[in-house]
Design an enzyme around this catalytic site. Structure first.
Site, mmCIF file in Angstrom:
data_model
loop_
_atom_site.group_PDB
_atom_site.id
_atom_site.type_symbol
_atom_site.label_atom_id
_atom_site.label_comp_id
_atom_site.label_asym_id
_atom_site.label_seq_id
_atom_site.Cartn_x
_atom_site.Cartn_y
_atom_site.Cartn_z
ATOM 1 N N HIS A 274 -5.384 -4.375 4.283
ATOM 2 C CA HIS A 274 -5.347 -3.099 3.550
ATOM 3 C C HIS A 274 -3.902 -2.687 3.288
ATOM 4 O O HIS A 274 -3.545 -2.291 2.171
ATOM 5 C CB HIS A 274 -6.091 -2.024 4.344
ATOM 6 N N CYS A 275 -3.055 -2.793 4.316
ATOM 7 C CA CYS A 275 -1.650 -2.420 4.171
ATOM 8 C C CYS A 275 -0.927 -3.287 3.143
ATOM 9 O O CYS A 275 -0.033 -2.815 2.441
ATOM 10 C CB CYS A 275 -0.927 -2.551 5.509
ATOM 11 N N MET A 276 -1.276 -4.568 3.081
ATOM 12 C CA MET A 276 -0.522 -5.513 2.244
ATOM 13 C C MET A 276 -0.945 -5.488 0.782
ATOM 14 O O MET A 276 -0.438 -6.287 -0.014
ATOM 15 C CB MET A 276 -0.680 -6.930 2.800
ATOM 16 N N ASN B 216 -7.895 -2.425 9.883
ATOM 17 C CA ASN B 216 -7.139 -2.398 8.635
ATOM 18 C C ASN B 216 -7.576 -3.563 7.746
ATOM 19 O O ASN B 216 -6.871 -4.546 7.576
ATOM 20 C CB ASN B 216 -5.636 -2.489 8.940
ATOM 21 N N ARG C 239 0.826 -1.211 0.000
ATOM 22 C CA ARG C 239 0.000 0.000 0.000
ATOM 23 C C ARG C 239 0.859 1.259 0.000
ATOM 24 O O ARG C 239 0.444 2.292 -0.549
ATOM 25 C CB ARG C 239 -0.904 -0.012 1.238
#
Length: 406
Positions: free
Chosen positions: A395-397, A350, A155
């Site tokens: 979400h971050c990945m 997240n 992300r």
């Protein structure tokens, strides 16, 4: 076909991820802080967890691309390889002798090997033989080219905002090489070349962006020609203003919501405290979101100077206004105050939306997932015992590169 990400919750079509690899085997208790990880991880288990994450997306029709595979393809192109190596193995980073010898190595080594070491880092032992002050003064396991364990969080180094991308000048030196690798992919990969190239809103490694840093966890194209950008530990107001200006000049957006966050690692990005889970719903950590200040940024008479006003309401009200909704369902982090704080830390907020009302989340956040389900959200759970040690969830990945509007 042009790439575009037109919302946070529309049908996800195509996404870039990165599977854990060599870089994570080089995390130790003595270097995790420097490399911005919270703990060493069991890499074999982390790979299995990441595979399950990718499979969950593929099961819903998402095309999943790995950044290392994309980079390997780029490194098969001589001009692209020279550009990447010139950026990452610059003498300012690795010393004069190593910069020269590693460039020669990169021209003859296989693209797979070069990609693995550019992401995984290089030790003195990896070089087998070398010269120069940097090499001679290093120990056998010293990282002459540091690994990029945070590359798993796709992300952050690049962010799609509608029909263009930001190549993010990141706040921490340990993460800045990630942007060069992603810029190479967007510049040279045939998939993007065949689509007519990539429109860049902001950033790139060939320019010094000063204090105007931005990371993709703070970037949310929420739809309806609006974008929400966090400002906290990693993303500066200077960058928000510059991104807004470019979006307005192109006519792509006409509203940016700038959200001020505490400058703390627990809330390092906007998506650590808030993500959209449906057209009219979001999961959020009330302890931070309820008190966050918001500014609206809109086009002004002078295209170079957007108009900034303090929004007389909270984040949820601002999103409701931006999307033209009568109401937004707020789904807070689950549990009592202790559980809520723990689940926020474990990335309970997240989550990644695969389509309206369908999200991927870590199974450990039981209370938050239960609240989501009670609100009619389908929660696809994955294990995150090892993946979560880096402080990032689904979400971050993920870096969406093609997502429908809503």
């Amino acid at each position: 076909m042009a790439f575009t990400v037109a919302s946070e919750v529309g049908k996800l079509r195509k996404v870039i991820v990165h599977r854990p690899g060599l870089e994570h085997t080089r995390l130790t208790p003595s270097n995790v802080e420097e490399l911005l990880f919270d703990d060493v991880i069991w890499v074999k288990k982390a790979k299995l967890e990441h595979d399950a994450f990718c499979e969950a997306m593929r099961d819903r029709g998402v095309e999943v691309l790995d950044a290392e595979d994309l980079l390997t393809t780029v490194l098969e192109i001589p001009d692209a390889r020279d550009w990447v190596v010139g950026q990452v193995l610059d003498e300012r980073h690795v010393g004069t002798h190593l910069a020269r010898s590693r460039r020669e190595w990169a021209r003859t080594a296989s693209p797979v090997e070069v990609a693995d070491y550019l992401i995984g880092g290089m030790t003195k032992a990896d070089l087998e033989i070398g010269e120069g002050l940097t090499y001679e003064s290093s120990g056998p396991t010293d990282m002459l080219l540091p690994p990029l364990p945070n590359f798993i969080f796709q992300r952050d180094p690049s962010s799609w905002i509608y029909d263009g991308v930001t190549l993010n000048p990141m706040a921490k030196p340990a993460r800045r090489p990630e942007t060069a690798l992603m810029e190479a992919i967007y510049r040279f990969h045939p998939m993007f070349q065949e689509a007519g190239g990539v429109k860049v809103w902001y950033g790139g490694v060939e320019q010094d962006w000063g204090r105007a840093t931005v990371e993709g966890g703070d970037v949310m194209p929420i739809g309806n020609r609006a974008v929400m950008l966090g400002m906290g530990e990693r993303t500066a107001p200077q960058a928000v203003s510059l991104i807004a200006r470019e979006l307005f000049k192109s006519g792509t957006a006409d509203l940016v919501l700038a959200v001020m966050l505490p400058r703390l690692r627990s809330y390092m990005h906007l998506d650590t405290v808030l993500t959209m889970v449906d057209r009219d719903a979001m999961t959020l950590f009330p302890d931070v979101v309820s008190g966050a200040r918001v500014w609206t940024v809109r086009p002004g008479d002078d295209p170079a100077v957007p108009v900034v006003e303090r929004f007389r309401g909270g984040v949820v009200d601002a999103v409701k206004m931006a999307l033209g909704l009568d109401a937004i369902r707020e789904i807070p982090t689950g549990g009592d105050p202790f559980a809520s704080e723990r689940e926020q830390w474990d990335d309970g907020n997240n989550v990644l939306c695969l389509e309206p009302g369908v999200v991927v989340a870590y199974d450990r956040n039981v209370d938050t997932n239960t609240r989501l389900r009670k609100e009619g959200i389908e929660v696809i759970t994955i294990e995150g015992y090892e993946l979560s040690r880096g402080r990032g969830g689904a979400h971050c990945m993920s870096c969406p590169i093609e997502r429908d509007p809503v």
